[in-house]
Motif scaffolding. Structure first.
Motif, PDB file in Angstrom:
ATOM      1  N   THR A 594      74.629  24.015 102.236  1.00 39.58           N
ATOM      2  CA  THR A 594      73.587  23.051 102.583  1.00 39.58           C
ATOM      3  C   THR A 594      72.757  22.754 101.338  1.00 39.58           C
ATOM      4  O   THR A 594      72.872  23.419 100.304  1.00 39.58           O
ATOM      5  N   HIS A 595      71.908  21.758 101.470  1.00 36.51           N
ATOM      6  CA  HIS A 595      71.029  21.379 100.359  1.00 36.51           C
ATOM      7  C   HIS A 595      70.197  22.575  99.892  1.00 36.51           C
ATOM      8  O   HIS A 595      70.135  22.864  98.682  1.00 36.51           O
ATOM      9  N   ALA A 596      69.595  23.267 100.830  1.00 37.12           N
ATOM     10  CA  ALA A 596      68.735  24.403 100.471  1.00 37.12           C
ATOM     11  C   ALA A 596      69.545  25.531  99.839  1.00 37.12           C
ATOM     12  O   ALA A 596      69.116  26.156  98.864  1.00 37.12           O
ATOM     13  N   GLU A 597      70.720  25.797 100.406  1.00 35.66           N
ATOM     14  CA  GLU A 597      71.548  26.882  99.871  1.00 35.66           C
ATOM     15  C   GLU A 597      71.988  26.586  98.437  1.00 35.66           C
ATOM     16  O   GLU A 597      71.984  27.479  97.571  1.00 35.66           O
ATOM     17  N   LEU A 598      72.350  25.372  98.177  1.00 34.40           N
ATOM     18  CA  LEU A 598      72.830  25.029  96.842  1.00 34.40           C
ATOM     19  C   LEU A 598      71.696  25.027  95.819  1.00 34.40           C
ATOM     20  O   LEU A 598      71.905  25.392  94.654  1.00 34.40           O
ATOM     21  N   LEU A 599      70.497  24.634  96.243  1.00 36.35           N
ATOM     22  CA  LEU A 599      69.361  24.725  95.330  1.00 36.35           C
ATOM     23  C   LEU A 599      69.065  26.180  94.979  1.00 36.35           C
ATOM     24  O   LEU A 599      68.774  26.512  93.824  1.00 36.35           O
ATOM     25  N   ALA A 600      69.214  27.030  95.978  1.00 30.06           N
ATOM     26  CA  ALA A 600      68.942  28.450  95.754  1.00 30.06           C
ATOM     27  C   ALA A 600      69.972  29.089  94.826  1.00 30.06           C
ATOM     28  O   ALA A 600      69.662  30.023  94.082  1.00 30.06           O
ATOM     29  N   GLN A 601      71.193  28.590  94.854  1.00 22.19           N
ATOM     30  CA  GLN A 601      72.241  29.149  93.991  1.00 22.19           C
ATOM     31  C   GLN A 601      71.980  28.862  92.520  1.00 22.19           C
ATOM     32  O   GLN A 601      72.446  29.605  91.645  1.00 22.19           O
ATOM     33  N   GLY A 602      71.277  27.772  92.238  1.00 24.72           N
ATOM     34  CA  GLY A 602      70.971  27.429  90.859  1.00 24.72           C
ATOM     35  C   GLY A 602      72.169  26.984  90.048  1.00 24.72           C
ATOM     36  O   GLY A 602      72.193  27.149  88.825  1.00 24.72           O
ATOM     37  N   GLY A 603      73.174  26.410  90.705  1.00 25.74           N
ATOM     38  CA  GLY A 603      74.391  25.968  90.023  1.00 25.74           C
ATOM     39  C   GLY A 603      74.329  24.507  89.625  1.00 25.74           C
ATOM     40  O   GLY A 603      73.266  23.966  89.301  1.00 25.74           O
ATOM     41  N   LEU A 604      75.507  23.849  89.668  1.00 23.18           N
ATOM     42  CA  LEU A 604      75.610  22.459  89.237  1.00 23.18           C
ATOM     43  C   LEU A 604      74.758  21.546  90.101  1.00 23.18           C
ATOM     44  O   LEU A 604      74.099  20.635  89.597  1.00 23.18           O
ATOM     45  N   TYR A 605      74.755  21.766  91.420  1.00 22.87           N
ATOM     46  CA  TYR A 605      73.971  20.916  92.308  1.00 22.87           C
ATOM     47  C   TYR A 605      72.490  21.000  91.957  1.00 22.87           C
ATOM     48  O   TYR A 605      71.804  19.972  91.875  1.00 22.87           O
ATOM     49  N   ALA A 606      72.010  22.216  91.738  1.00 29.08           N
ATOM     50  CA  ALA A 606      70.602  22.394  91.383  1.00 29.08           C
ATOM     51  C   ALA A 606      70.298  21.703  90.051  1.00 29.08           C
ATOM     52  O   ALA A 606      69.230  21.099  89.875  1.00 29.08           O
ATOM     53  N   HIS A 607      71.258  21.750  89.123  1.00 31.69           N
ATOM     54  CA  HIS A 607      71.066  21.088  87.829  1.00 31.69           C
ATOM     55  C   HIS A 607      70.983  19.569  87.999  1.00 31.69           C
ATOM     56  O   HIS A 607      70.097  18.917  87.428  1.00 31.69           O
ATOM     57  N   LEU A 608      71.899  19.001  88.782  1.00 30.56           N
ATOM     58  CA  LEU A 608      71.878  17.555  89.027  1.00 30.56           C
ATOM     59  C   LEU A 608      70.600  17.144  89.752  1.00 30.56           C
ATOM     60  O   LEU A 608      69.994  16.105  89.437  1.00 30.56           O
ATOM     61  N   HIS A 609      70.167  17.953  90.705  1.00 34.29           N
ATOM     62  CA  HIS A 609      68.953  17.652  91.461  1.00 34.29           C
ATOM     63  C   HIS A 609      67.734  17.676  90.549  1.00 34.29           C
ATOM     64  O   HIS A 609      66.853  16.800  90.620  1.00 34.29           O
ATOM     65  N   ALA A 610      67.686  18.666  89.651  1.00 31.16           N
ATOM     66  CA  ALA A 610      66.549  18.782  88.747  1.00 31.16           C
ATOM     67  C   ALA A 610      66.500  17.595  87.781  1.00 31.16           C
ATOM     68  O   ALA A 610      65.426  17.063  87.473  1.00 31.16           O
ATOM     69  N   MET A 611      67.678  17.161  87.319  1.00 33.93           N
ATOM     70  CA  MET A 611      67.711  16.013  86.412  1.00 33.93           C
ATOM     71  C   MET A 611      67.197  14.760  87.096  1.00 33.93           C
ATOM     72  O   MET A 611      66.394  14.008  86.525  1.00 33.93           O
ATOM     73  N   GLN A 612      67.621  14.532  88.339  1.00 29.96           N
ATOM     74  CA  GLN A 612      67.167  13.342  89.061  1.00 29.96           C
ATOM     75  C   GLN A 612      65.675  13.432  89.369  1.00 29.96           C
ATOM     76  O   GLN A 612      64.965  12.428  89.345  1.00 29.96           O
ATOM     77  N   PHE A 613      65.197  14.639  89.646  1.00 28.20           N
ATOM     78  CA  PHE A 613      63.774  14.807  89.949  1.00 28.20           C
ATOM     79  C   PHE A 613      62.927  14.469  88.718  1.00 28.20           C
ATOM     80  O   PHE A 613      61.913  13.786  88.810  1.00 28.20           O
TER      81      PHE A 613
END
Length: 619
Positions: A594-613
């Motif tokens: 899920t969105h929350a789980e992937l943010l917590a993992q700190g992987g590629l999804y979290a990196h892409l999310h942080a860049m867009q933010f």
């Protein structure tokens, strides 16, 4: 067809099964198969015979035309026969009754010939135009049944050129040329028979020249076919160049590239001009040579005829018969020589059309008929390889999308997101692994049944030059109330009711009279009306402004419930509530959750999310 042409045609057919997609580099590789020897290419005669076979269903029209051609040629021969009584009984030894008989006979002959000509022209034209209509319908239908990969290797303007230009060449070969061959052939036969009846010796003097004309016709025919293939290819390239520059006219203007586009188009136009002039030069030279050969035959006739007259075996009327018959044969010989250019173009065009009709269609052997599925999609170790790529577009992809859930697919550009969703309606076939829908492999469903289960809304909306209502109800027989309800659910009614004619307003080619957000909402209204259990959203809001995106997202929220939804997303903020997110990188699924789980993992999804933010904050 030459051996090089055959190799080119074979290569084109192979390439048609391996083409790049808009979201990837090329078409999936076909499974390895045992090497088989390709059949030899058809000869020009085999191609022409197949083309004439399409005219067989119109045999009543052709039969009427044939009778007309026989009468027309017979009337012409009868007029030549009248030259003997006209000369002997009208001038050499005049007879009073001939002043009435001969004019009436001439009028009767030409009335009969006029009626026969009408029947011939109408019958041949109707049969020929009908063949063209049939071929256009067959080729268009075939194009729509070919794999999507074919559309990645052949430009659409070239396809349209085949439908328009090539079929016009075919009608000339199947109708106009056929008329000239038969009508002029019968005229030559009848007049030659009359000449033989009048004087065998004089006629034989002309026949000695005939083999030379036959060799000329054979050579000219081969040259016409070679040049005509180049002309037809050039016309497709010409249409492609014009379509590209006109479709992108704003980009051309802003880059100041009008001169470049004009130069490129001119180069192609000049190539077509040169090829056409080769055809015309060949036609003119062959026509002139035929006239020279005919003049030699005429000279031989005069020489022999004078000797025959000196020996009392030929009277003035018979000489006039022979001369008139010879003068009637010469134009027919010229037309039959020139008809090679028409047949050459027609055979070259027919080869291109038949290569389409003989191409391999989409695999549609499934027999598991279904009206509506639940929508459970399972990808099991799915891979997708492209022949023209260096690697795999997808590798070892496995996941399950349950009915009523939203599966978001994210990743960098070129990571395989679009390739993945295009496997669901079987636009392309996986190279490895399997995909099942409700436990049944996708290949086991008939294509029509499978695609009826899918509604697709992409970033580039396909709208047609028709009314708003027709675009919403595309492919669906729906009452007007349902069309309006779908428009309201898609947040489209608020702009539709302001249009001059409401639902009946034409929207232009590809919805040119609408804004991007309006086009997108029409696409969503179409998907709502389709009511398919599987919904694919391929970056449906990527190119929209904030207000349009809000309206489209609100419409999508009404569309997604109770469906299996696959969302290819660029803006990660739009898929935060997805039931699962699949993260792709270089064709592999590297993260899932899920969105929350992937943010917590700190992987590629979290990196892409942080860049867009950060980009959003900076903006």
């Amino acid at each position: 067809m030459s051996s090089s042409d055959a190799r080119d045609a074979a290569a084109a057919r192979k390439a048609a099964s391996a083409a790049p997609t808009a979201g990837a580099a090329a078409a999936p590789a076909a499974p390895a198969a045992a090497a088989t020897e390709e059949p030899p290419p058809p000869s020009p005669w085999q191609t022409y015979r197949r083309l004439l076979g399409h005219a067989g269903r119109y045999w009543p029209l052709l039969a009427v035309a044939m009778v007309g051609m026989v009468i027309e040629a017979g009337a012409g021969a009868a007029f030549v026969w009248l030259m003997k009584p006209l000369t002997n009984d009208g001038f050499v030894d005049p007879k009073p009754e001939m002043a009435v008989i001969l004019p009436l006979a001439i009028i009767a002959l030409f009335l009969l010939r006029g009626a026969a000509t009408f029947c011939t022209d109408y019958g041949i034209a109707r049969a020929g135009r009908s063949v063209v209509r049939d071929l256009r319908e067959l080729v268009l239908g075939k194009y729509l049944r070919l794999p999507s990969s074919r559309f990645d290797t052949e430009a659409v303007p070239q396809m349209v050129s085949r439908l328009n230009f090539d079929t016009e060449q075919v009608t000339q070969a199947s109708a106009d040329a056929l008329k000239m061959i038969i009508a002029d052939g019968l005229t030559i036969v009848f007049l030659l028979a009359l000449m033989l009846y009048t004087s065998v010796k004089v006629t034989m003097a002309m026949i000695l020249i005939a083999p030379l004309i036959g060799v000329l016709v054979w050579y000219v025919g081969g040259r016409y076919r070679r040049i005509s293939r180049g002309i037809q290819t050039g016309m497709g390239d010409l249409a492609h160049s014009a379509e590209q520059s006109l479709a992108a006219q704003q980009d051309v203007k802003v880059h100041g590239a009008q001169g470049f586009e004009q130069t490129r188009y001119s180069a192609l136009a000049n190539r077509v001009l040169r090829l056409n002039m080769k055809v015309e030069a060949t036609r003119a030279a062959s026509s002139a040579l035929v006239q020279v050969l005919a003049a030699l035959a005429l000279a031989a006739i005069v020489w022999v005829a004078i000797h025959e007259a000196l020996e009392g075996r030929l009277d003035p009327g018979e000489f006039m018969q022979l001369m008139t018959a010879m003068m009637g044969i010469i134009p027919s010989l010229r037309r039959i020589t020139n008809v090679q250019s028409v047949i050459g173009r027609g055979v070259a065009a027919a080869e291109r059309l038949f290569s389409i009709l003989d191409d391999v269609e989409e695999d549609d052997r499934g027999r598991h008929a279904v009206e509506r599925v639940r929508g459970e999609l399972v990808f099991d170790d799915v891979g997708l390889r492209y022949q023209r790529g260096d690697g795999s577009a997808l590798q070892e992809v496995s996941f399950r999308a349950a009915p009523g859930t939203v599966t978001a697919i994210v990743g960098r550009s070129g990571s395989g997101k679009t390739s993945l969703v295009r496997l669901v309606p079987r636009f392309y076939e996986p190279s490895s692994g399997s995909i099942t829908l409700d436990g049944v492999p996708l290949a086991d469903y008939p294509l029509a049944d499978l695609r009826r289960q899918v509604a697709l809304v992409g970033q580039r909306v396909a709208l047609f030059d028709d009314t708003v209502a027709a675009n919403i109800a595309y492919g669906v027989d729906a009452p007007r109330e349902s069309i309006r309800a779908a428009a309201e659910a898609a947040n489209a009614w608020e702009f539709i009711e302001r249009l001059p004619q409401g639902l009946d307003t034409p929207i232009g080619e590809n919805g040119a009279l609408l804004s991007g957000g309006q086009r997108q909402r029409l696409a969503i209204a179409r998907a709502i009306l389709r009511d398919a259990p599987i919904l694919i959203l391929d970056e449906a809001t990527a190119a929209l402004d904030t207000e349009s995106e809000r309206l489209v997202q609100d419409a999508l929220q009404r569309l997604m419930p109770d469906r299996t939804t696959l969302v290819v997303a660029h803006r990660l903020s739009t898929i935060e509530h997805a039931d699962q997110v699949l993260v792709f990188d270089r064709g592999r699924m590297v993260e899932q959750g899920t969105h929350a789980e992937l943010l917590a993992q700190g992987g590629l999804y979290a990196h892409l999310h942080a860049m867009q933010f950060r980009e959003g904050g900076a903006a």
